[in-house]
Scaffold this active site. Structure first.
Site, PDB file in Angstrom:
ATOM      1  N   ASP A  90       0.847  -1.172  -0.001  1.00 13.35           N
ATOM      2  CA  ASP A  90       0.173   0.020  -0.055  1.00 13.35           C
ATOM      3  C   ASP A  90       0.887   1.331  -0.070  1.00 13.35           C
ATOM      4  O   ASP A  90       1.410   1.556   0.989  1.00 13.35           O
ATOM      5  CB  ASP A  90      -0.891  -0.018   1.260  1.00 13.35           C
ATOM      6  N   LYS A 152      -6.566   3.514  -3.743  1.00 13.46           N
ATOM      7  CA  LYS A 152      -7.188   3.491  -2.462  1.00 13.46           C
ATOM      8  C   LYS A 152      -7.222   4.964  -1.923  1.00 13.46           C
ATOM      9  O   LYS A 152      -6.543   5.810  -2.365  1.00 13.46           O
ATOM     10  CB  LYS A 152      -5.909   2.899  -1.448  1.00 13.46           C
ATOM     11  N   LYS A 181     -10.061   0.411  -2.804  1.00 11.96           N
ATOM     12  CA  LYS A 181      -9.887   0.119  -1.114  1.00 11.96           C
ATOM     13  C   LYS A 181     -10.326   1.367  -0.653  1.00 11.96           C
ATOM     14  O   LYS A 181      -9.696   2.616  -0.898  1.00 11.96           O
ATOM     15  CB  LYS A 181      -8.638  -0.360  -0.688  1.00 11.96           C
TER      16      LYS A 181
END
Length: 215
Positions: A90, A152, A181
């Site tokens: 991430d 995300k 996400k």
């Protein structure tokens, strides 16, 4: 809709996180069947050990939480995280570069990190709280073009976390080409379901147990 636990990245990213807290995070993830845990890169090897003999995936943050580290340092951090056992990365984009319209540099950084981690999943944090609607559209497009697996919303350390509007904008751009996400501020089952209904495939939260307990 799948069971809520299958959407959750059980997360602990506080600067004060201790080894015992990371152990507890991993034990909770195993006990409740969360999809993954997400930790800062320095704790990947530790978390990998705690998660052995389980199906729980392991994600590591890169360039977190500001995104302003050099591209080369992010690449090396991602490489080390994968070597330590992370199956998912991430990363935070360089938000200042994006604001300066250095789109090629932002895209190149994502591409290089994806190349470095190979078949492992790459989720790209765009930190929507600092972006206009038009900028969310533009950066979602860049993330998709760069070959990331997910876009995300947030780090959870900005001025706010995810919003339903953010996700609607992101979904309009990426469709089903890459996944989304949502993270930051998602603390109950009703809110989690609203995001999932909009097309979110993963939810980053430190409130996973509360979410699945109040479904």
């Amino acid at each position: 809709m799948k069971d809520l636990k299958n959407y959750i990245d059980h997360t602990l990213l506080a600067a004060t996180a201790t080894e015992s807290q990371i152990r507890n995070l991993c034990e909770e993830a195993k006990e409740h069947g969360f999809y993954a845990v997400c930790v800062n890169s320095s704790y990947v090897a530790l978390a990998k050990n705690f998660l052995k003999d389980s199906e729980v995936k392991l994600a590591a943050t890169i360039g977190f939480p500001l995104g302003a580290a050099s591209a080369s340092s992010k690449i090396q951090e991602a490489k080390k995280a994968v070597l330590d056992g992370a199956g998912e990365i991430d990363m935070v984009i360089n938000i200042g570069f994006f604001k300066d319209r250095k789109y090629d540099e932002v895209k190149s950084e994502i591409q290089e990190i994806k190349k470095t981690i190979g078949n492992n999943l790459l989720k790209v944090i765009i930190e929507t709280c600092y972006l206009t609607d038009d900028e969310i559209e533009k950066v979602s497009e860049l993330v998709m073009q760069a070959g990331a697996d997910y876009v995300k919303t947030s780090t959870g350390f900005g001025t706010r976390g995810a919003s339903l509007k953010d996700v609607q904008i992101m979904k309009k751009v990426v469709g089903d080409k890459i996944k989304i996400k949502a993270s930051g501020g998602i603390r109950d089952a009703e809110t989690a379901r609203q995001y999932i209904e909009l097309g979110v495939s993963r939810i980053g939260t430190s409130s996973g147990i509360k979410i699945i307990s109040n479904k």
